[in-house]
Design a protein around this motif. Sequence first.
Motif, mmCIF file in Angstrom:
data_model
loop_
_atom_site.group_PDB
_atom_site.id
_atom_site.type_symbol
_atom_site.label_atom_id
_atom_site.label_comp_id
_atom_site.label_asym_id
_atom_site.label_seq_id
_atom_site.Cartn_x
_atom_site.Cartn_y
_atom_site.Cartn_z
ATOM 1 N N UNK A 40 0.837 -1.205 0.000
ATOM 2 C CA UNK A 40 0.000 0.000 0.000
ATOM 3 C C UNK A 40 0.872 1.256 0.000
ATOM 4 N N UNK A 41 1.983 1.200 0.723
ATOM 5 C CA UNK A 41 2.907 2.337 0.746
ATOM 6 C C UNK A 41 3.519 2.559 -0.634
ATOM 7 N N UNK A 42 3.841 1.465 -1.321
ATOM 8 C CA UNK A 42 4.384 1.552 -2.685
ATOM 9 C C UNK A 42 3.371 2.226 -3.607
ATOM 10 N N UNK A 55 -0.174 4.912 -14.352
ATOM 11 C CA UNK A 55 -0.603 4.596 -12.985
ATOM 12 C C UNK A 55 -0.857 3.105 -12.848
ATOM 13 N N UNK A 56 -1.599 2.531 -13.802
ATOM 14 C CA UNK A 56 -1.923 1.105 -13.739
ATOM 15 C C UNK A 56 -0.662 0.245 -13.812
ATOM 16 N N UNK A 61 3.164 -3.147 -10.806
ATOM 17 C CA UNK A 61 4.538 -3.424 -10.375
ATOM 18 C C UNK A 61 4.619 -3.567 -8.861
ATOM 19 N N UNK A 62 3.887 -2.709 -8.137
ATOM 20 C CA UNK A 62 3.876 -2.785 -6.671
ATOM 21 C C UNK A 62 3.331 -4.126 -6.202
ATOM 22 N N UNK A 110 -4.554 -8.372 -4.926
ATOM 23 C CA UNK A 110 -5.202 -7.187 -5.462
ATOM 24 C C UNK A 110 -6.576 -6.986 -4.821
ATOM 25 N N UNK A 111 -7.328 -8.087 -4.678
ATOM 26 C CA UNK A 111 -8.665 -8.012 -4.083
ATOM 27 C C UNK A 111 -8.580 -7.548 -2.630
ATOM 28 N N UNK A 112 -7.608 -8.051 -1.883
ATOM 29 C CA UNK A 112 -7.433 -7.642 -0.486
ATOM 30 C C UNK A 112 -7.104 -6.155 -0.407
#
Length: 273
Positions: A40-42, A55-56, A61-62, A110-112
């Motif tokens: 989330x920080x990334x 952005x996507x 990548x994160x 991704x869902x989380x």
Amino acid sequence: MKNFFLALAVLTLASAAKAQNKNDSKKSDDLLAELFGKVCQCIDSIPYSISKDAIHFRVKSCIDDAAGTYQMGHKLMNVDLSSGQTKDVTIDVNVNKDSDEYKKYYYEMESYLMGNCKALKDRMTADAHVSHSSMSDNPKAMELYQQGLDATKSEDFRKSIECYRKAVKIDPNFAYAYDNMGICYRRLEEYDKAIEAYEKSLKIDPYGTMPLQNLGIVYQRKKEYAKAIAAYERLAEIDSKNAEVYYGIGQTCVVYTGEYEKGLYNLCKAYRM
């Protein structure tokens, strides 16, 4: 209607299966929670000012950076450490991003994140349409805009709004400043002011997808469901390939208006996309 009940049956079976694997699911959630902060920080470090595609790419990548770790951790959970034979255990991590196994772990993460990371939601709803009015050529307006973004990261939405107001006073055609002002008002639950900000953005740039998408959300919160659907349908005229359009319509119909067949149709369309 037959398709709707079929979908309900599938969901019921899926719920039963989940109940049988409750402990495994709990372990997976704990593992995701451990990785959550770093990912989330990334994502939160990604600027709003770049294109939607950029952005996507950076969001992906994160998540990619942590998906392998999640996959390995998930497989380690199934290793029996009590046997004392851990030196003979081999853990295979699939790094092929096109494989079904890799995608499984990627999409779980991704869902989380979609449910827990505000930064991901903000970046994934960033405006897909960048016009000459999206950003400002005025250095002072851009400086204030960046200050507003920084204040938003700290959840100081009042300060953010003040920065955006100063920015649009310098450059009245600064659409992104109005967009982000609307987001801040929405988070403060001042929905009428959020609508006003989004509409000002759309007056500058009628093809702005972000304000239209957020208008749908705001009208949902105001319980003005017909206007919410109208906003999403207006967005569909501009960006028909945006899955959020059909998810927004489907959610509004199923959760709020009871139009289940229309809702299911749109949710399935969003899921396929």
